[in-house]
Design a protein around this motif. Structure first.
Motif, PDB file in Angstrom:
ATOM      1  N   ILE A   1      -8.395   4.381   2.647  1.00 28.83           N
ATOM      2  CA  ILE A   1      -7.033   4.406   3.167  1.00 28.83           C
ATOM      3  C   ILE A   1      -6.932   5.643   4.055  1.00 28.83           C
ATOM      4  O   ILE A   1      -7.057   6.770   3.579  1.00 28.83           O
TER       5      ILE A   1
ATOM      6  N   ASN B   1       0.798  -1.227   0.000  1.00 30.17           N
ATOM      7  CA  ASN B   1       0.000   0.000   0.000  1.00 30.17           C
ATOM      8  C   ASN B   1       0.832   1.278   0.000  1.00 30.17           C
ATOM      9  O   ASN B   1       0.306   2.342  -0.316  1.00 30.17           O
TER      10      ASN B   1
ATOM     11  N   ASN C   1     -14.501   1.504   0.843  1.00 27.41           N
ATOM     12  CA  ASN C   1     -13.171   1.111   1.310  1.00 27.41           C
ATOM     13  C   ASN C   1     -12.249   2.327   1.308  1.00 27.41           C
ATOM     14  O   ASN C   1     -12.215   3.092   0.333  1.00 27.41           O
TER      15      ASN C   1
ATOM     16  N   LYS D   1      -4.499   1.707 -10.013  1.00 26.96           N
ATOM     17  CA  LYS D   1      -3.645   0.647  -9.478  1.00 26.96           C
ATOM     18  C   LYS D   1      -2.778   0.026 -10.560  1.00 26.96           C
ATOM     19  O   LYS D   1      -3.140   0.002 -11.741  1.00 26.96           O
TER      20      LYS D   1
ATOM     21  N   GLU E   1      -5.598   0.587   5.940  1.00 27.44           N
ATOM     22  CA  GLU E   1      -6.616   0.196   4.967  1.00 27.44           C
ATOM     23  C   GLU E   1      -7.820  -0.368   5.719  1.00 27.44           C
ATOM     24  O   GLU E   1      -7.686  -1.268   6.550  1.00 27.44           O
TER      25      GLU E   1
ATOM     26  N   ASP F   1      -1.123   7.929  -6.887  1.00 24.45           N
ATOM     27  CA  ASP F   1      -1.483   6.541  -7.173  1.00 24.45           C
ATOM     28  C   ASP F   1      -0.667   6.102  -8.385  1.00 24.45           C
ATOM     29  O   ASP F   1       0.356   6.718  -8.702  1.00 24.45           O
TER      30      ASP F   1
ATOM     31  N   ARG G   1     -10.269   4.102  -1.544  1.00 28.54           N
ATOM     32  CA  ARG G   1      -9.356   3.118  -2.134  1.00 28.54           C
ATOM     33  C   ARG G   1      -9.769   2.723  -3.542  1.00 28.54           C
ATOM     34  O   ARG G   1      -8.918   2.511  -4.424  1.00 28.54           O
ATOM     35  N   ASP G   2     -11.068   2.626  -3.786  1.00 30.16           N
ATOM     36  CA  ASP G   2     -11.543   2.132  -5.076  1.00 30.16           C
ATOM     37  C   ASP G   2     -11.401   3.161  -6.191  1.00 30.16           C
ATOM     38  O   ASP G   2     -11.505   2.818  -7.367  1.00 30.16           O
TER      39      ASP G   2
ATOM     40  N   GLU H   1     -11.917  -1.653   5.217  1.00 28.61           N
ATOM     41  CA  GLU H   1     -12.948  -2.068   4.251  1.00 28.61           C
ATOM     42  C   GLU H   1     -14.341  -2.000   4.856  1.00 28.61           C
ATOM     43  O   GLU H   1     -14.525  -2.132   6.068  1.00 28.61           O
TER      44      GLU H   1
ATOM     45  N   LEU I   1       0.144   1.063  -3.811  1.00 31.50           N
ATOM     46  CA  LEU I   1      -1.116   1.791  -3.980  1.00 31.50           C
ATOM     47  C   LEU I   1      -0.890   3.293  -3.879  1.00 31.50           C
ATOM     48  O   LEU I   1      -1.437   4.075  -4.669  1.00 31.50           O
TER      49      LEU I   1
ATOM     50  N   SER J   1     -10.050  11.299  -5.495  1.00 29.48           N
ATOM     51  CA  SER J   1     -10.053  10.174  -4.544  1.00 29.48           C
ATOM     52  C   SER J   1     -10.774  10.532  -3.250  1.00 29.48           C
ATOM     53  O   SER J   1     -10.537   9.917  -2.216  1.00 29.48           O
TER      54      SER J   1
ATOM     55  N   THR K   1      -0.270   4.422   6.914  1.00 29.66           N
ATOM     56  CA  THR K   1      -1.540   4.174   6.240  1.00 29.66           C
ATOM     57  C   THR K   1      -2.281   3.024   6.911  1.00 29.66           C
ATOM     58  O   THR K   1      -1.664   2.060   7.373  1.00 29.66           O
TER      59      THR K   1
END
Length: 300
Positions: free
Chosen positions: A225, A93, A223, A162, A109, A199, A157-158, A111, A168, A215, A107
């Motif tokens: 970060i 990440n 989800n 990527k 993460e 990113d 995150r989505d 979800e 990430l 973002s 960071t």
């Protein structure tokens, strides 16, 4: 730093009137800036923070000053104590290329968070300071920043581009002429001296100053970060001045922040996220190559 007294009283009981309190903090070296304001039933006092006292840019920082004056303990807010995942070094990440200007970057993460309006008590505290409520996740990062004086930021995150060949999020210097769009939809032409969080394709934040439009957290976010960091303060100040970007985050990052407070801010934010947005912590990655040992001073 504007201090809403009802918010402050969560950490230390006030034994003086608002005017007396303002006079006390002024005598302690932090000049009251303007008259006491009444905002939605709360008394709000603005104090000047000295360049070597970034801790005063927080409600708890001022509470500590007052607590020392009245010789009473500070009641610190609840935070996550035990974690179900390990605190690891950077891996999938996080990648830090600009190590000369990044002292620490952590960071988390998370979800399946639930985006919702913030509770009334949080909205009231934020609005008494002058920060509008957005949603529970954004409000939590703002709340902890004002509470502890440590900026945090969250990325959806989505929404991050990527690439299996890169982490990430990468902290790097911008390329000359690289374009960044802030969450306010203002486009900025960057220079090679600017630090960015990127990113796989583009910058998603100017480090320590402002997040991007690509973002941000909205009602569709699931989800996230979460990050908190400490940078070289001179680098942040130069970029903020150059691009005329004076933000609550840059006001703190352009001062000497304690890298060990990153974990304190993260654990407090995680507690609030669990209470107000649920979600599951799946990964923690922390760049901190040169840990700073705390200095302990004994008083008689």
């Amino acid at each position: 730093m504007k201090i809403p007294l009802n918010w402050l009283s969560k950490y230390i009981k006030l034994e003086h009137t608002p005017k007396e309190f303002g006079d006390i903090i002024t005598k302690l070296g932090f000049m009251q800036d303007g008259p006491i304001q009444e905002i939605d039933g709360d008394n709000v006092i603005d104090f000047d923070a000295k360049s070597n006292r970034p801790d005063i840019l927080s409600v708890i920082g001022v509470a500590r000053e007052y607590a020392a004056y009245v010789d009473k303990p500070v009641k610190y807010p609840e935070a996550v104590k035990e974690l179900t995942v390990e605190w690891r070094e950077p891996s999938k990440n996080l990648s830090v290329q600009a190590k000369d200007v990044v002292k620490r970057f952590c960071t988390v993460e998370i979800e399946n968070v639930k985006i919702a309006p913030s509770p009334d008590w949080m909205v009231k505290d934020l609005e008494s300071y002058g920060v509008p409520s957005i949603n529970n996740i954004v409000d939590i990062t703002n709340y902890v920043m004002l509470e502890y004086g440590f900026p945090l930021h969250t990325f959806d995150r989505d929404k991050l581009a990527k690439d299996k060949k890169s982490a990430l999020l990468t902290l790097r210097k911008a390329t000359e002429g690289e374009i960044f769009e802030t969450w306010q939809e203002t486009k900025i032409e960057l220079t090679k001296e600017d630090l960015v969080v990127a990113d796989a394709e583009k910058p998603v934040a100017i480090g320590g100053i402002i997040g991007g439009a690509n973002s941000d957290i909205d009602n569709s976010t699931k989800n996230i970060i979460l990050e908190s960091a400490v940078y070289d303060q001179a680098s942040i100040r130069r970029s903020a001045l150059k691009h005329n970007l004076k933000t609550e985050a840059s006001a703190r990052h352009e001062k000497f922040l304690n890298p060990n407070m990153v974990e304190v801010a993260i654990r407090r934010a995680l507690y609030l996220i669990n209470e107000l947005a649920k979600g599951k912590i799946v990964k923690i990655e922390d760049f901190y190559e040169k840990p700073e040992e705390p200095t302990i001073i004994e008083f008689n």
